[in-house]
Enzyme design. Structure first.
Site, PDB file in Angstrom:
ATOM      1  N   CYS A   1       0.813  -1.222   0.000  1.00 11.96           N
ATOM      2  CA  CYS A   1       0.000   0.000   0.000  1.00 11.96           C
ATOM      3  C   CYS A   1       0.844   1.268   0.000  1.00 11.96           C
ATOM      4  CB  CYS A   1      -0.929  -0.010   1.192  1.00 11.96           C
ATOM      5  SG  CYS A   1      -2.011  -1.457   1.252  1.00 11.96           S
TER       6      CYS A   1
ATOM      7  N   ASN B   1     -10.403  -0.222  -0.031  1.00 14.11           N
ATOM      8  CA  ASN B   1      -8.938  -0.184   0.063  1.00 14.11           C
ATOM      9  C   ASN B   1      -8.371  -0.811  -1.209  1.00 14.11           C
ATOM     10  OD1 ASN B   1      -6.224  -0.781   0.521  1.00 14.11           O
ATOM     11  ND2 ASN B   1      -6.530  -1.380   2.659  1.00 14.11           N
TER      12      ASN B   1
ATOM     13  N   HIS C   1      -2.843   6.767   2.667  1.00 20.71           N
ATOM     14  CA  HIS C   1      -3.391   5.546   2.076  1.00 20.71           C
ATOM     15  C   HIS C   1      -4.805   5.335   2.594  1.00 20.71           C
ATOM     16  CE1 HIS C   1      -4.227   1.463   1.144  1.00 20.71           C
ATOM     17  NE2 HIS C   1      -3.937   0.999   2.351  1.00 20.71           N
TER      18      HIS C   1
END
Length: 338
Positions: free
Chosen positions: A116, A283, A253
């Site tokens: 990520c 996500n 993020h």
């Protein structure tokens, strides 16, 4: 002090057409819309077709970039793709893109694996390439098809993840100050908290659950991120020689809104100036930051010349921050709707 010689000149993004809503998930696992929204802030996520892979997501994001900004990629001399879900272990997604998009075979092409945090790592690398004079035009992508490695019987993870891609061009320009302070880090002692098994089935002397899918200890990752990200943000600011109140937008993020909230609280930074892409995309790992950035641009919030602090964090446990100023070319065509 700003480092000179590189600027972000164009951006594009793409998410698959299929929506997986919280109501859909209620039919799959023991959960409900209220529970998911309260704990994550996510309402839906996009899911790639069975025959749609990370290279396809990347291709669509680059085509969106080219259409909107009238940019040619025939003079791209390096392709960097940040992803944890490549079509194959090898060849790389970057190599597939080089051929598919007709980029000259003289361009370098590599995938980067930093989960990520991958997009910020790739952006940092692109800046280094361009500022050093080794390259003049770098195509940077953050993309993941996490639905293909998500266990849809595990309600603690399947509610989180979606698919998407974002692309930017980093170009040489000696007169502009597009990149400023940065900070990178990794705490490998926590590597067993987020993983997908591969050739090995253990890390840090911990035996891993071998499902072939993504496995995450959300509580431990939460604790680490809420502690680590504010410290990293301060290092970025120290490196740049500015204060947080000079930052126009903070783009962490998009892991979980309940993670972003305490990070902003610890920084004493207004949550309304934090941009995220999780509400309708989930996500998306390496894609979450470029998607959030592009949503801000599409919505007229993010403007050229503003100070934007990007901060990625995730498996590894890796993290990376970068302060940037955009210098986007004028749009010649509206973006493809997301």
């Amino acid at each position: 002090m700003f480092l000179k010689g590189a600027k972000i000149t164009a951006i594009g993004s793409y998410v698959p057409a299929r929506r997986l809503t919280n109501s859909d998930l209620e039919q799959m696992v023991d959960t409900n819309d209220e529970w998911i929204v309260q704990r994550t802030g996510i309402r839906e996520r996009r899911i790639s077709r069975e025959d749609e892979y990370t290279s396809d997501l990347c291709t669509a994001a680059v085509l969106d970039l080219m259409k909107r900004y009238g940019k040619s990629i025939q003079d791209v001399d390096m392709i960097l793709v940040a992803t944890s879900t490549p079509d194959f272990p090898f060849p790389s997604v970057a190599s597939i893109l080089q051929n598919r998009l007709g980029i000259p075979s003289t361009a370098g092409a590599i995938d980067m694996s930093a989960a990520c945090a991958g997009f910020v790592y790739a952006l940092h690398t692109a800046h280094a390439y361009v500022a050093s004079g080794l390259h003049r035009k770098v195509l940077v992508l953050g993309a993941d098809a996490l639905s293909k490695i998500t266990d849809y019987t595990d309600r603690s993870t399947c509610i989180l993840f979606g698919d998407g891609a974002g692309a930017v061009l980093v170009e040489s320009d000696e007169q502009l100050d597009g990149f400023a302070g940065f900070h990178l880090g990794s705490d490998g002692s926590g590597a067993h908290h987020v993983y997908r098994t591969g050739l090995s089935r253990s890390v840090n002397e911990v035996e891993l659950v071998d499902t072939g899918k993504l496995v995450q200890n959300g509580r431990e990752v939460f604790r680490w991120a809420v502690r680590t990200v504010p410290q990293g943000v301060q290092q970025v600011l120290n490196n740049a020689g500015i204060s947080l109140d000079q930052v126009d937008w903070f783009i962490p993020h998009s892991a979980n809104l309940r993670m972003i909230e305490p990070i902003c609280e610890r920084l004493n930074y207004p949550l309304e100036q934090a941009l995220y892409s999780l509400e309708y995309f989930g996500n998306t790992s390496a894609a979450s930051i470029p998607l959030a950035l592009d949503l801000g641009i599409r919505g007229g919030k993010v403007l050229n010349g503003q100070q934007i602090l990007l901060y990625g964090f995730g498996a590894g446990l890796t993290h990376a921050g970068q302060l940037v100023k955009l210098e986007l070319a004028p749009e010649v065509s509206p973006p493809t709707p997301l």
